[in-house]
Scaffold this active site. Structure first.
Site, short mmCIF file in Angstrom:
data_model
loop_
_atom_site.label_atom_id
_atom_site.label_comp_id
_atom_site.label_asym_id
_atom_site.label_seq_id
_atom_site.Cartn_x
_atom_site.Cartn_y
_atom_site.Cartn_z
N HIS A 109 0.85 -1.04 -0.03
CA HIS A 109 0.04 -0.11 -0.09
C HIS A 109 1.02 1.40 -0.03
CE1 HIS A 109 -3.99 -1.65 1.51
NE2 HIS A 109 -3.63 -2.38 0.48
N TYR B 26 -9.31 5.81 6.90
CA TYR B 26 -9.44 6.16 8.54
C TYR B 26 -10.52 7.42 8.43
CZ TYR B 26 -5.25 3.50 10.08
OH TYR B 26 -4.37 2.65 10.01
N PRO C 183 -4.58 0.52 18.59
CA PRO C 183 -4.27 0.13 17.28
C PRO C 183 -4.55 1.38 16.35
CG PRO C 183 -6.35 -0.85 18.08
CD PRO C 183 -5.95 0.16 19.15
N LYS D 165 0.67 0.04 15.02
CA LYS D 165 2.08 -0.05 15.54
C LYS D 165 2.22 -1.20 16.36
CE LYS D 165 3.90 3.45 13.77
NZ LYS D 165 3.91 2.99 12.39
N TYR E 185 3.79 6.66 10.29
CA TYR E 185 2.85 5.39 9.95
C TYR E 185 3.94 4.20 9.02
CZ TYR E 185 -1.31 2.85 8.86
OH TYR E 185 -2.26 1.91 8.68
#
Ligand code: RFL
Ligand code: PHB
Length: 390
Positions: free
Chosen positions: A72, A201, A294, A298, A383
């Site tokens: 991704h 998100y 979550p 991580k 991220y």
């Protein structure tokens, strides 16, 4: 019985550590309370950072991730009426990989089968002894009821947040920091093709939602729910309705395709750090030392990073260098706190807060990270993952 390192716990941290030690010629015994089937079926994390893939390459598993996982380039961040893509490759030159924790665990299990690693599943009454000396040991009862003692040079506590290792460190004056959140995640796994190419998100007045996936035909989705929610309060229809609303169905023609739900559960959210990550010859790694909510994906990646630092230190200790391992805790904690901050930041930016002032700040923050290259690069760097050694 004698070995060089006893690894307590056969989750991803314990199995990977045992693999990295085995590759360095270190003799290892792994102890696990659950059955192998149970450990390999647990549905948890799904995103691997760039540096996690590099560590898995070193363990000989990188190719299978590249073959069966999906790369991704970034994620979508959205709030009502707006959806923005953050392209990590463009921003910081690193991607992430979608590859389930269940698969990581299964592949590590196969690698251990091939190497003949000693792993005892379904053990009970695991107790740690003499960790302050040079000959620590672990006693346990095997599945035939036989009580055994294994002596070692070092013990690795990879036994998650409820195992016996963390309290042994805390008893010697270890410090802990904790933050609880007044919401949980309701997570589902569904037999339906994802309605998105990369993770979404979503901030929404009704609460946060996340659209993730496991494969081209399996979706993984989450909803923010109040802490203490019972799963029985949420029928499948109610879950899909809430997901559609929060993920923005109808906006610009986007729709969420529902499908049969094969698993659903409620996950409490908390941040927890235990320091030092060591007491004498006992070294903590993964969830045994720290828990993150979550939202930043991580947890698994931190477990892998700990183990990547711990394996060479334990190999040196096993080879007779008594000072090896002294810097492990300090080095690991630098990354742990970075990820603890990032996970808290993502969580508090995206979850429904009853305070209207906070909601405006969240929207302003989202606007900034999606419109400023500097803001976006900060999120992307964290991220997609920082180097193992900070
Ligand atoms: P694990 O995976 O908990 O493994 C610890 C192992 O130790 C065993 N154990 C013992 N063994 C021997 N003796 C004892 N006395 C023992 N007591 C316990 C346990 O049975 C277990 O097999 O920790 P590890 O290896 O440090 O790995 C960490 C990751 O599993 C964890 O950080 C993530 O899965 C966290 N997490 C998630 N992270 C993400 O990045 N994204 C997610 O979507 C995500 N979902 C989750 C999660 C954690 C969850 N938990 C812990 C409740 C969903 C759940 C449900
Ligand atoms: C998941 O796919 O389970 C997942 C992905 C990203 C997260 C949390 C969970 O932040």
């Amino acid at each position: 019985m004698r070995t060089q390192v006893v690894v307590v716990g056969a989750g991803p941290a314990g199995l990977l550590l045992a693999r990295l030690l085995g590759q360095r010629g270190v003799d290892v015994v792994v102890l696990e309370t659950r059955s192998r089937e149970y450990v390999e079926a647990r549905i948890r994390a799904g995103i691997l950072e760039h540096s996690t893939l590099e560590v898995l390459d070193g363990a000989g598993l990188g190719d299978v991730v590249r073959r069966d996982g999906a790369e991704h380039r970034g994620v979508y961040l959205q709030w009502p009426g707006e959806r923005h893509h953050l392209d990590f490759v463009d921003l910081v030159g690193r991607s992430v990989w979608l590859y389930g924790q269940t698969e990581v665990t299964r592949q590590l299990g196969l690698a251990h089968d091939a190497a003949g690693t000693q792993i005892a599943y379904e053990v009970a009454d695991v107790e740690l002894h003499d960790v302050d000396g040079e000959r620590p040991s672990v006693t346990y009862t095997d599945r035939d009821g036989v009580r055994t003692r294994v002596e070692a040079v070092a013990v690795a506590g990879c036994d998650g947040s409820f195992g016996p290792s963390r309290p042994v460190v805390a008893d010697a004056g270890g410090e802990t920091w904790e933050r609880t959140y007044d919401y949980s995640w309701l997570g589902i796994l569904a037999d339906v093709a994802p309605s998105t190419d990369e993770l979404i998100y979503a901030w929404h007045d009704d609460g946060f939602a996340l659209h993730s996936m496991r494969s081209a035909s399996v979706s993984r989705l989450y909803l923010q729910v109040p802490a203490g929610t019972e799963i029985g309060q949420w029928s499948d229809d109610r879950i899909w309705d809430a997901l559609s609303t929060r993920l923005g169905a109808g906006i610009d023609g986007w729709q969420l395709t529902p499908g049969p739900i094969t698993e659903k559960s409620v996950l409490p959210m908390r941040s927890h750090v235990c320091a030092p990550m060591r007491r004498g010859r006992l070294f903590l790694a993964g969830d045994a030392a720290h828990i993150v909510p979550p939202t930043g994906a991580k947890g698994l990646n931190l477990a892998v990073a700990d183990v990547a630092l711990l394996a060479p230190a334990l190999a040196d200790l096993a080879a007779g260098d008594p000072a090896a391992g002294e810097r492990y805790s300090e080095r690991a904690l630098r990354r742990v706190w970075r990820c603890t901050h990032f996970s808290w930041w993502m969580t508090t930016m995206l979850h429904r807060d009853d305070d209207p002032f906070t909601r405006q700040l969240q929207l302003s923050q989202l606007q900034w990270v999606t419109s400023s290259r500097a803001g976006a690069a900060g999120l992307a760097e964290n991220y997609a993952g920082l180097p193992i050694s900070l």
